[in-house]
Design a protein around this motif. Structure first.
Motif, PDB file in Angstrom:
ATOM      1  N   TRP A  72      10.108 -47.285 -70.048  1.00 34.05           N
ATOM      2  CA  TRP A  72       8.838 -47.938 -70.348  1.00 34.05           C
ATOM      3  C   TRP A  72       7.796 -46.941 -70.870  1.00 34.05           C
ATOM      4  O   TRP A  72       7.006 -47.264 -71.754  1.00 34.05           O
ATOM      5  N   ARG A  73       7.828 -45.701 -70.362  1.00 35.74           N
ATOM      6  CA  ARG A  73       6.928 -44.655 -70.880  1.00 35.74           C
ATOM      7  C   ARG A  73       7.168 -44.451 -72.368  1.00 35.74           C
ATOM      8  O   ARG A  73       6.250 -44.262 -73.157  1.00 35.74           O
ATOM      9  N   GLU A  76       5.626 -47.330 -74.215  1.00 35.17           N
ATOM     10  CA  GLU A  76       4.165 -47.169 -74.298  1.00 35.17           C
ATOM     11  C   GLU A  76       3.801 -46.153 -75.390  1.00 35.17           C
ATOM     12  O   GLU A  76       2.817 -46.338 -76.128  1.00 35.17           O
ATOM     13  N   TYR A  79       4.035 -47.728 -78.749  1.00 34.00           N
ATOM     14  CA  TYR A  79       2.873 -48.612 -78.947  1.00 34.00           C
ATOM     15  C   TYR A  79       1.635 -47.793 -79.329  1.00 34.00           C
ATOM     16  O   TYR A  79       0.937 -48.113 -80.286  1.00 34.00           O
ATOM     17  N   LYS A  80       1.427 -46.713 -78.581  1.00 36.19           N
ATOM     18  CA  LYS A  80       0.240 -45.878 -78.856  1.00 36.19           C
ATOM     19  C   LYS A  80       0.316 -45.247 -80.242  1.00 36.19           C
ATOM     20  O   LYS A  80      -0.698 -45.043 -80.893  1.00 36.19           O
ATOM     21  N   ALA A 104       3.378 -48.208 -64.766  1.00 37.99           N
ATOM     22  CA  ALA A 104       3.021 -48.603 -66.143  1.00 37.99           C
ATOM     23  C   ALA A 104       1.530 -48.447 -66.402  1.00 37.99           C
ATOM     24  O   ALA A 104       0.702 -48.777 -65.558  1.00 37.99           O
ATOM     25  N   GLU A 105       1.221 -47.935 -67.599  1.00 38.45           N
ATOM     26  CA  GLU A 105      -0.189 -47.912 -68.047  1.00 38.45           C
ATOM     27  C   GLU A 105      -0.520 -49.252 -68.686  1.00 38.45           C
ATOM     28  O   GLU A 105      -1.624 -49.760 -68.577  1.00 38.45           O
ATOM     29  N   ILE A 106       0.486 -49.786 -69.388  1.00 36.28           N
ATOM     30  CA  ILE A 106       0.328 -51.087 -70.070  1.00 36.28           C
ATOM     31  C   ILE A 106       1.450 -51.969 -69.540  1.00 36.28           C
ATOM     32  O   ILE A 106       2.612 -51.565 -69.580  1.00 36.28           O
TER      33      ILE A 106
END
Ligand SMILES: NC(=O)c1ccc[n+]([C@@H]2O[C@H](COP(=O)([O-])OP(=O)(O)OC[C@H]3O[C@@H](n4cnc5c(N)ncnc54)[C@H](OP(=O)(O)O)[C@@H]3O)[C@@H](O)[C@H]2O)c1
Length: 225
Positions: A72-73, A76, A79-80, A104-106
């Motif tokens: 998941w990192r 992310e 995405y960034k 998760a950050e998002i």
């Protein structure tokens, strides 16, 4: 797919591309590499929504939480970096999402899971809704295996629509996105034509009560791939 994307007269912005990262590319670096390969193959510079295809299966991975968090990192980061416009997951059960939430950050924008009459997944749907995670139903026709169900056929008859249309309408009335598959043009048209009738509360409840009668039926915790 690349040919369709680059076809004359079609703007890239008019195409919505969903792509998924397969289980052999789990982890921060691998997921980023897999996405870049896909972009190259698709001959485009962004994917509209990129999904993790399956969580690491508990049956095979004691460290499933760490694997999913690390994958998941990578999502992310993509995405960034603007390479994917949305990120999501498939086949994530409640415990997978709860575990992901710790790091998760998002959170995932979407969870694509198997849903159809006989497999309503109500608890998971309620959880996703409470976290603003969009639900997308794959195999919404139970892979074609629920189209002979008596309850479905009876309701279809009273509405003069097909069994498939009843299954799709049932999910849509629960605010679920559906992605039925067909290779047949007439079925494709009729599967889209589900916005000119409505199921009553009692019809919805009768469909909710249908016992499991087939589908893909893979438990993500037990998957052997
Ligand atoms: N994320 C995941 O892990 C995952 C897993 C499985 C599937 N999916 C995705 O979910 C989508 C659909 O799933 P699915 O193919 O398993 O099942 P489905 O859409 O529930 O059912 C497809 C079957 O139903 C038949 N069908 C479609 N419309 C019909 C109609 N109006 N009347 C009668 N039969 C009809 C199709 O046959 P014909 O083609 O002959 O019409 C096919 O045999 C696919 O795009 C797939 O990629 C995702």
């Amino acid at each position: 797919m690349a040919k369709a994307i680059s076809a004359k007269g079609i703007s890239r912005d008019d195409i919505y591309i969903t792509d998924k990262v397969w289980n052999t590319s789990r982890g921060y670096e691998a997921v980023k590499e897999a996405c870049k390969k896909s972009l190259k193959k698709l001959k485009t510079d962004y994917i509209d929504i990129y999904l993790v295809h399956w969580p690491a299966a508990i049956k095979h991975h004691k460290d499933w939480e760490e694997i999913n968090a690390d994958t998941w990192r990578g999502m992310e980061a993509l995405y960034k970096d603007g390479l994917v416009r949305n990120i999501g997951v498939c086949n994530f059960k409640l415990h997978h999402l709860e575990a992901l939430e710790k790091t998760a950050e998002i959170m995932p924008f979407i969870n694509q899971i198997e849903i159809h009459p006989g497999l309503p997944q109500s608890e998971l749907i309620d959880y996703c809704k409470s976290k603003d995670i969009v639900i997308e139903a794959y195999s919404p026709l139970g892979n074609g295996k629920i189209l002979q169900n008596e309850t479905i056929l009876k309701i279809a008859k009273t509405k003069s629509v097909s069994a498939a249309q009843i299954c799709l309408r049932w999910a849509i009335q629960k605010s679920i996105i559906v992605i039925p598959k067909t290779v047949n043009k007439e079925r494709l048209h009729s599967n889209i034509n589900v916005f000119n009738f409505e199921l009553s509360d009692s019809e919805m409840k009768a469909i909710d009560r249908i016992p499991y009668c087939g589908g893909i039926g893979i438990d993500p915790d037990e998957a052997d791939f």
